[in-house]
Design an enzyme around this catalytic site. Structure first.
Site, PDB file in Angstrom:
ATOM      1  N   HIS A  37      11.825 -29.921  12.078  1.00 57.63           N
ATOM      2  CA  HIS A  37      12.305 -28.924  13.042  1.00 57.63           C
ATOM      3  C   HIS A  37      12.155 -27.511  12.466  1.00 57.63           C
ATOM      4  CE1 HIS A  37      14.390 -31.753  15.915  1.00 57.63           C
ATOM      5  NE2 HIS A  37      14.085 -32.541  14.899  1.00 57.63           N
ATOM      6  N   ASP A 134      16.623 -24.527  18.700  1.00 56.90           N
ATOM      7  CA  ASP A 134      16.125 -25.888  18.818  1.00 56.90           C
ATOM      8  C   ASP A 134      16.842 -26.574  19.980  1.00 56.90           C
ATOM      9  OD1 ASP A 134      14.757 -28.029  16.583  1.00 56.90           O
ATOM     10  OD2 ASP A 134      16.001 -28.890  18.187  1.00 56.90           O
TER      11      ASP A 134
END
Ligand code: UDP
Length: 475
Positions: A37, A134
Site C-alpha cells: 500500500h 488508502d
C-alpha cells in the site's frame, strides 16, 4: 524539480506540467502501513509532485516510510496505538491483516483528525486541494467531511477485485467461505461473480464476518468520496472500469501503472539485496524463475518444502525470495530439505528481499511465481514476464483468476503446493510462447497508455484538472 529518486525517463518528460506558483497547491496523502500500500501511494505522490503539487504525507508510526528518500515531501507521523497490541507484531498469520486494519481504523481516528486539523490551520484552508487516503482507511471520510476537505481514494488493488468483493457481503451466510474440497460446488463458478470460483472465495479469508465488515465499510466510503484513483490501466481492465463508473457515482481515474512513471522506487521497507542483479546478468535470457510471495503472506513448513522440491526438480535456475518469518515457527531457511543448498549449487539464489522491479526487468527472468499481490501482478505485466500464481488470501485469488482465465498470461496452482504440479506449471510457463506473446502485448499497451495522449496519461491530466477545480472552489 525532479527529486533524487525521480530521475527522468521518457514518460516523465511527457508528464511535466507547469502550474504557475500562484496555483501551486498542497495535497495530503495517507497510506496504509503495508508495503503493497505504501509503494503505490508514494509513487502517486511523486507523480502529483511532478504536476506541480506540494506533497504532505501523514503516516502511522508503524512501518514509517524513510523520510530521507523524499526530501521534496513533508511528513507527519501519527500515533497508531499498535504498541498496545504489541504481541501481534509482526503479523504472524494471514488472518491478522484484517484485524490490524480494523484496529487502525479505530485507533487512528483522533490522532489523524488532530493532525489534519493542524495542517489546515498551518497552511490555510485554501491552500490544500484535497486529501487522498488508502481505501482501507475508510474512517477518513467522516474526518474529511467534518473538516470540509474533499477526500479522494486510492484503491491499491485491481478494479476487478473491488467489483468481486462488492458481491461478498451478499453471499449466503458463510457457506461460500467455508467450502472444502469435498463439496460438490468447490470447483464451480460463484453465480454472483462468475469469473471467480467457490474455491477462490474459500481462500480469501478465515474470518468471513470480519471480511464482510471491512469490505462493506470500504466500499460505502469509496462511494461517499469525491473520486477514485486506480493503479491500473484502461487496456487491461476496461470492462471492469466501465462497470465501476456505473456502480459508483463518483469520478474514476485509472492512471497506472504508477511505478512505470519513474525508475525503480525507493519506498522499500526492507533492504533489497542488489547483488542478485549481477548473478542474473550471468544467466541465459528468459531462463530464471523468480519466486516471491510479497510482504505479508505466510506459508506452512510443508508448503515451503514442496516449493523447494519443485524448484530443485524443475532444472531451471531460480531466484527465491524467502522473507524471514514467511514460514511460521522458522526464522529463515531452517525448514529447507536436507542437502537442498548443496544439490542446487549456483543454479539457485535465495535472498531475504530482492529489488523486484529490476529483477523482473532483467532479460534473464523468464517466469514469476507470485502470490498475485496487485503490485507484483502489475510489475510482471509491465515487464512481459508470465506468471505462476499461488494466491494466499484477500484480493490475491481474484488476481490469480484474472491472470490465468481472463488475460491468460499465467498458470494458477489452484490446489496448493505439490512438487509434481509445480514442476509441470514451471515447464508450461517457461515453454508457452503464446502466453509470452499475450503478456508482451500487454507490456506494449502499458507503454502506449503512458505516452502523450495514451489512456493513463489522459487520466492523469483529468485528475490534475479535477484536483485544481477543488482549489479554485476554495479561493
Ligand atoms: N517487493 C520487493 N522485493 C521483494 C518482494 C516484493 O521490492 O523481494 C515489492 C514488490 O515490488 C511490490 C511490493 O513489494 O511492489 C509487494 O506488493 P504486492 O501488492 O505485490 O504484495 P503484498 O506485499 O502487498 O502482499
Amino acid at each position: 524539480m525532479p527529486s533524487p529518486n525521480m530521475e527522468t525517463n521518457g514518460s516523465d518528460t511527457n508528464l511535466r506540467h507547469t502550474q504557475s506558483p500562484a496555483i501551486r497547491r498542497r495535497i495530503i496523502l495517507f497510506p496504509m502501513p503495508f508495503q503493497g500500500h505504501i509503494n503505490p501511494m508514494l509513487q502517486l505522490a511523486n507523480i502529483l509532485h511532478t504536476q506541480g503539487f506540494e506533497i504532505t504525507i501523514i503516516h502511522t508510526e508503524y512501518n514509517s516510510p524513510n523520510h530521507s528518500n523524499y526530501p521534496h515531501f513533508t511528513f507527519n507521523s501519527i500515533s497508531d496505538r499498535l504498541s498496545e497490541i504489541e504481541n501481534h507484531l509482526p503479523m504472524k498469520a494471514n488472518a491478522e491483516a484484517l484485524y490490524f486494519v480494523k484496529y487502525l481504523n479505530i485507533s487512528c481516528v483522533d490522532p489523524f483528525r488532530g493532525c489534519l486539523a493542524g495542517l489546515l490551520e498551518k497552511y490555510g484552508e485554501g491552500s490544500i486541494g484535497c486529501l487522498i487516503t488508502d481505501a482501507g482507511f475508510y474512517f477518513t471520510q467522516a474526518v474529511a467531511e467534518s473538516l470540509k476537505l474533499p477526500r479522494m481514494v486510492l484503491r491499491t488493488s485491481s478494479v476487478s477485485c473491488v467489483l468481486a468483493w462488492g458481491v461478498l457481503p451478499f453471499f449466503p451466510e458463510n457457506n461460500y467461505f467455508n467450502l472444502t474440497k469435498e463439496d460438490p460446488n468447490y470447483e464451480s463458478s460463484a453465480p454472483e461473480f462468475p469469473v471467480i470460483k467457490f474455491k477462490d472465495v474459500a481462500k480469501m479469508t478465515t474470518n468471513p464476518d470480519g471480511m464482510r465488515n471491512y469490505v462493506t465499510n470500504m466500499i460505502s466510503h469509496m462511494k461517499a468520496s469525491s473520486g477514485l484513483i486506480w493503479n491500473t490501466f484502461k487496456e487491461l481492465e476496461e470492462p471492469s472500469l466501465e462497470t465501476i463508473v456505473q456502480q459508483f457515482s463518483v469520478p474514476s481515474f485509472a492512471l497506472g501503472p504508477f511505478h512505470k512513471y519513474f525508475p525503480a522506487s525507493s519506498s522499500s521497507l526492507i533492504e533489497q539485496d542488489k547483488t542478485v542483479l549481477q548473478w542474473l546478468d550471468t544467466q541465459s535470457p528468459k531462463s530464471v524463475i523468480y519466486i516471491s510471495f510479497g510482504s505479508i503472506a505466510h506459508i506452512t513448513e510443508s508448503e515451503f518444502q514442496e516449493i523447494a522440491h519443485g524448484l530443485a526438480n524443475s532444472g531451471f535456475p531460480f531466484l527465491w525470495v524467502v522473507r524471514p518469518g514467511i514460514v511460521s515457527c522458522s526464522n529463515w531457511l531452517e525448514s529447507l530439505p536436507e542437502k537442498f543448498l548443496e544439490s542446487v549449487g549456483d543454479r539457485g539464489r535465495i535472498v531475504k528481499w530482492a529489488p523486484q522491479q529490476e529483477v523482473l526487468a532483467n532479460p534473464a527472468t523468464g517466469c514469476f511465481w507470485t502470490h498475485c499481490g496487485w503490485n507484483s501482478t502489475l510489475e510482471s505485466i509491465c515487464e512481459g514476464v508470465p506468471m505462476i500464481c499461488s494466491p494466499c488470501f484477500g484480493d490475491q485469488p481474484i488476481d490469480a483468476r484474472y491472470v490465468s482465465d481472463v488475460w491468460k498470461i499465467g498458470v494458477y496452482l489452484e490446489d496448493g503446493f505439490d512438487r509434481v504440479e509445480i514442476k509441470m506449471a514451471i515447464k508450461r510457463v517457461m515453454m508457452d510462447e503464446e502466453m509470452r506473446e499475450r503478456i508482451n502485448s500487454f507490456k506494449e499497451k502499458v507503454n502506449s497508455s503512458l505516452e502523450e495522449g495514451g489512456s493513463s496519461h489522459q487520466s492523469l491530466k483529468r485528475l490534475v484538472d479535477y484536483i485544481l477545480s477543488f482549489c479554485n472552489d476554495t479561493q
